[in-house]
Design a protein around this motif. Structure first.
Motif, PDB file in Angstrom:
ATOM      1  N   THR A 180       4.622 141.076 127.990  1.00  0.00           N
ATOM      2  CA  THR A 180       4.592 139.695 127.510  1.00  0.00           C
ATOM      3  C   THR A 180       5.997 139.101 127.514  1.00  0.00           C
ATOM      4  O   THR A 180       6.197 137.948 127.901  1.00  0.00           O
ATOM      5  CB  THR A 180       3.976 139.631 126.092  1.00  0.00           C
ATOM      6  OG1 THR A 180       2.712 140.306 126.129  1.00  0.00           O
ATOM      7  CG2 THR A 180       3.777 138.199 125.651  1.00  0.00           C
ATOM      8  N   ASN A 181       6.991 139.886 127.099  1.00  0.00           N
ATOM      9  CA  ASN A 181       8.389 139.434 127.133  1.00  0.00           C
ATOM     10  C   ASN A 181       8.807 139.043 128.549  1.00  0.00           C
ATOM     11  O   ASN A 181       9.326 137.950 128.768  1.00  0.00           O
ATOM     12  CB  ASN A 181       9.325 140.557 126.648  1.00  0.00           C
ATOM     13  CG  ASN A 181       9.692 140.456 125.207  1.00  0.00           C
ATOM     14  OD1 ASN A 181      10.637 139.775 124.838  1.00  0.00           O
ATOM     15  ND2 ASN A 181       8.949 141.166 124.369  1.00  0.00           N
ATOM     16  N   ILE A 182       8.584 139.929 129.483  1.00  0.00           N
ATOM     17  CA  ILE A 182       9.073 139.687 130.844  1.00  0.00           C
ATOM     18  C   ILE A 182       8.304 138.532 131.496  1.00  0.00           C
ATOM     19  O   ILE A 182       8.879 137.736 132.233  1.00  0.00           O
ATOM     20  CB  ILE A 182       9.040 140.989 131.679  1.00  0.00           C
ATOM     21  CG1 ILE A 182      10.121 140.938 132.750  1.00  0.00           C
ATOM     22  CG2 ILE A 182       7.703 141.266 132.274  1.00  0.00           C
ATOM     23  CD1 ILE A 182      10.383 142.274 133.417  1.00  0.00           C
ATOM     24  N   GLN A 183       7.011 138.408 131.189  1.00  0.00           N
ATOM     25  CA  GLN A 183       6.242 137.289 131.736  1.00  0.00           C
ATOM     26  C   GLN A 183       6.732 135.962 131.169  1.00  0.00           C
ATOM     27  O   GLN A 183       6.795 134.962 131.880  1.00  0.00           O
ATOM     28  CB  GLN A 183       4.746 137.479 131.448  1.00  0.00           C
ATOM     29  CG  GLN A 183       4.127 138.565 132.289  1.00  0.00           C
ATOM     30  CD  GLN A 183       2.695 138.883 131.896  1.00  0.00           C
ATOM     31  OE1 GLN A 183       2.308 138.772 130.732  1.00  0.00           O
ATOM     32  NE2 GLN A 183       1.895 139.300 132.870  1.00  0.00           N
ATOM     33  N   TRP A 184       7.089 135.940 129.895  1.00  0.00           N
ATOM     34  CA  TRP A 184       7.593 134.714 129.267  1.00  0.00           C
ATOM     35  C   TRP A 184       8.904 134.281 129.931  1.00  0.00           C
ATOM     36  O   TRP A 184       9.091 133.115 130.259  1.00  0.00           O
ATOM     37  CB  TRP A 184       7.783 134.929 127.762  1.00  0.00           C
ATOM     38  CG  TRP A 184       8.110 133.659 127.046  1.00  0.00           C
ATOM     39  CD1 TRP A 184       9.354 133.126 126.851  1.00  0.00           C
ATOM     40  CD2 TRP A 184       7.192 132.728 126.478  1.00  0.00           C
ATOM     41  NE1 TRP A 184       9.265 131.939 126.179  1.00  0.00           N
ATOM     42  CE2 TRP A 184       7.941 131.662 125.932  1.00  0.00           C
ATOM     43  CE3 TRP A 184       5.801 132.692 126.356  1.00  0.00           C
ATOM     44  CZ2 TRP A 184       7.358 130.588 125.288  1.00  0.00           C
ATOM     45  CZ3 TRP A 184       5.231 131.616 125.711  1.00  0.00           C
ATOM     46  CH2 TRP A 184       6.001 130.583 125.194  1.00  0.00           C
ATOM     47  N   VAL A 185       9.817 135.247 130.123  1.00  0.00           N
ATOM     48  CA  VAL A 185      11.097 134.934 130.774  1.00  0.00           C
ATOM     49  C   VAL A 185      10.837 134.413 132.179  1.00  0.00           C
ATOM     50  O   VAL A 185      11.428 133.415 132.606  1.00  0.00           O
ATOM     51  CB  VAL A 185      12.027 136.164 130.810  1.00  0.00           C
ATOM     52  CG1 VAL A 185      13.277 135.881 131.643  1.00  0.00           C
ATOM     53  CG2 VAL A 185      12.421 136.577 129.397  1.00  0.00           C
ATOM     54  N   TYR A 186       9.941 135.070 132.890  1.00  0.00           N
ATOM     55  CA  TYR A 186       9.638 134.662 134.264  1.00  0.00           C
ATOM     56  C   TYR A 186       9.096 133.235 134.311  1.00  0.00           C
ATOM     57  O   TYR A 186       9.528 132.413 135.117  1.00  0.00           O
ATOM     58  CB  TYR A 186       8.625 135.627 134.884  1.00  0.00           C
ATOM     59  CG  TYR A 186       8.348 135.318 136.331  1.00  0.00           C
ATOM     60  CD1 TYR A 186       9.234 135.734 137.324  1.00  0.00           C
ATOM     61  CD2 TYR A 186       7.222 134.603 136.717  1.00  0.00           C
ATOM     62  CE1 TYR A 186       8.993 135.441 138.656  1.00  0.00           C
ATOM     63  CE2 TYR A 186       6.974 134.304 138.040  1.00  0.00           C
ATOM     64  CZ  TYR A 186       7.867 134.730 139.007  1.00  0.00           C
ATOM     65  OH  TYR A 186       7.640 134.423 140.328  1.00  0.00           O
ATOM     66  N   GLN A 187       8.154 132.928 133.428  1.00  0.00           N
ATOM     67  CA  GLN A 187       7.535 131.593 133.427  1.00  0.00           C
ATOM     68  C   GLN A 187       8.532 130.499 133.087  1.00  0.00           C
ATOM     69  O   GLN A 187       8.405 129.371 133.562  1.00  0.00           O
ATOM     70  CB  GLN A 187       6.372 131.558 132.425  1.00  0.00           C
ATOM     71  CG  GLN A 187       5.184 132.359 132.873  1.00  0.00           C
ATOM     72  CD  GLN A 187       4.177 132.575 131.742  1.00  0.00           C
ATOM     73  OE1 GLN A 187       4.361 132.126 130.615  1.00  0.00           O
ATOM     74  NE2 GLN A 187       3.113 133.306 132.047  1.00  0.00           N
ATOM     75  N   CYS A 193       7.836 137.291 118.382  1.00  0.00           N
ATOM     76  CA  CYS A 193       6.407 137.138 118.639  1.00  0.00           C
ATOM     77  C   CYS A 193       6.344 136.721 120.107  1.00  0.00           C
ATOM     78  O   CYS A 193       6.352 135.532 120.432  1.00  0.00           O
ATOM     79  CB  CYS A 193       5.792 136.089 117.721  1.00  0.00           C
ATOM     80  SG  CYS A 193       4.071 135.766 118.126  1.00  0.00           S
ATOM     81  N   ALA A 194       6.365 137.714 120.996  1.00  0.00           N
ATOM     82  CA  ALA A 194       6.507 137.448 122.427  1.00  0.00           C
ATOM     83  C   ALA A 194       5.394 136.562 122.972  1.00  0.00           C
ATOM     84  O   ALA A 194       5.625 135.767 123.886  1.00  0.00           O
ATOM     85  CB  ALA A 194       6.567 138.758 123.208  1.00  0.00           C
ATOM     86  N   SER A 195       4.206 136.640 122.404  1.00  0.00           N
ATOM     87  CA  SER A 195       3.099 135.818 122.906  1.00  0.00           C
ATOM     88  C   SER A 195       3.365 134.327 122.696  1.00  0.00           C
ATOM     89  O   SER A 195       2.807 133.490 123.382  1.00  0.00           O
ATOM     90  CB  SER A 195       1.785 136.221 122.239  1.00  0.00           C
ATOM     91  OG  SER A 195       1.859 136.000 120.842  1.00  0.00           O
ATOM     92  N   LYS A 233       8.770 133.651 120.791  1.00  0.00           N
ATOM     93  CA  LYS A 233       9.758 133.802 119.715  1.00  0.00           C
ATOM     94  C   LYS A 233      10.521 135.115 119.883  1.00  0.00           C
ATOM     95  O   LYS A 233       9.917 136.176 119.991  1.00  0.00           O
ATOM     96  CB  LYS A 233       9.078 133.774 118.352  1.00  0.00           C
ATOM     97  CG  LYS A 233       8.488 132.427 118.005  1.00  0.00           C
ATOM     98  CD  LYS A 233       7.787 132.447 116.660  1.00  0.00           C
ATOM     99  CE  LYS A 233       7.150 131.098 116.382  1.00  0.00           C
ATOM    100  NZ  LYS A 233       6.205 131.151 115.277  1.00  0.00           N
ATOM    101  N   GLY A 234      11.831 135.015 119.905  1.00  0.00           N
ATOM    102  CA  GLY A 234      12.678 136.193 120.021  1.00  0.00           C
ATOM    103  C   GLY A 234      12.863 136.688 121.438  1.00  0.00           C
ATOM    104  O   GLY A 234      13.682 137.575 121.683  1.00  0.00           O
ATOM    105  N   VAL A 235      12.135 136.140 122.388  1.00  0.00           N
ATOM    106  CA  VAL A 235      12.197 136.622 123.778  1.00  0.00           C
ATOM    107  C   VAL A 235      13.561 136.332 124.402  1.00  0.00           C
ATOM    108  O   VAL A 235      14.243 137.242 124.882  1.00  0.00           O
ATOM    109  CB  VAL A 235      11.058 136.003 124.628  1.00  0.00           C
ATOM    110  CG1 VAL A 235      11.235 136.344 126.103  1.00  0.00           C
ATOM    111  CG2 VAL A 235       9.704 136.483 124.131  1.00  0.00           C
ATOM    112  N   PHE A 236      13.953 135.059 124.401  1.00  0.00           N
ATOM    113  CA  PHE A 236      15.236 134.724 125.017  1.00  0.00           C
ATOM    114  C   PHE A 236      16.411 135.179 124.159  1.00  0.00           C
ATOM    115  O   PHE A 236      17.461 135.527 124.685  1.00  0.00           O
ATOM    116  CB  PHE A 236      15.316 133.225 125.341  1.00  0.00           C
ATOM    117  CG  PHE A 236      14.635 132.897 126.641  1.00  0.00           C
ATOM    118  CD1 PHE A 236      15.231 133.184 127.853  1.00  0.00           C
ATOM    119  CD2 PHE A 236      13.377 132.325 126.644  1.00  0.00           C
ATOM    120  CE1 PHE A 236      14.597 132.904 129.049  1.00  0.00           C
ATOM    121  CE2 PHE A 236      12.729 132.042 127.836  1.00  0.00           C
ATOM    122  CZ  PHE A 236      13.344 132.327 129.050  1.00  0.00           C
TER     123      PHE A 236
END
Length: 197
Positions: A27-34, A169-171, A174-177
């Motif tokens: 979920t983290n990596i998909q969020w960054v990618y998107q 909350c990667a979904s 939140k906190g991903v970047f």
């Protein structure tokens, strides 16, 4: 172990997302990618297995800065969370520059977090890395759920290294970047001859 592409004037750095199965690495990596601009990233590649998948892509962040005239390109990888894929985990860790450990904050997942962290320590050691000396970020994911361990409990159980900690909350992104930026800064600091943050 950064790779330098002299022709493109780029330093390539490898960040590995590590943690228990279904903890939020993908979920983290998909969020960054998107959220990364199309012209700044490669394709998202998935290596699928029966149970899990490994994702990776690289991108050129716009605001990280240059090191002696070289731009920094980051390659992001996830490892499979299942223990049966330990050989894949070891392979993905080769040549890493930093780790984002994505822990599942749910109380009932603490044993799996601990098992994954011990596995990370072992696999790093076998490749000549010391977990205390590499850029390591602890991301406590799924903080939005009702049955989570307290931050103090997460810290006590999972962070004897005093690594930077980020609640997430990667979904929801939140906190991903924040996790990635903290890891990137630490890696760049090491590349410039400093120590981890």
């Amino acid at each position: 172990m950064s790779f330098i592409n002299y022709n493109a004037k780029e330093i390539h750095c490898k960040v590995v997302y590590y943690g228990p199965s279904l903890g939020g690495k993908t979920t983290n990596i998909q969020w960054v990618y998107q959220k990364t601009a199309e012209d700044q990233k490669s394709k998202l590649v998935a290596l699928n297995t029966d149970i899990e998948r490994t994702l990776f892509f690289d991108f050129l962040p716009l605001n990280v800065g240059e090191i002696r005239g070289f731009k920094t390109r980051f390659h992001l990888y996830t490892v499979p969370g299942q223990v049966v894929y330990d050989a894949s985990r070891k392979l993905i860790l080769k040549g890493l520059d930093g780790v984002i450990f994505v822990a599942d904050s749910q109380i009932e997942r603490m044993d799996e977090n601990l098992e994954s962290l011990r596995n990370l320590e072992t696999n790093l050691e076998q490749q000549g890395y010391d977990i205390k000396e590499i850029p390591l970020i602890m991301q406590y994911n799924k903080r939005d759920l009702p049955n989570v361990a307290s931050l103090a409990e997460m810290r006590s159980a999972l962070n004897p290294y005093n690594a930077p900690e980020i609640e997430g909350c990667a979904s929801e992104g939140k906190g991903v970047f924040e996790s990635l930026k903290t890891a990137s800064k630490s890696i760049i600091n090491v590349l410039k001859g400093g120590t981890t943050l």
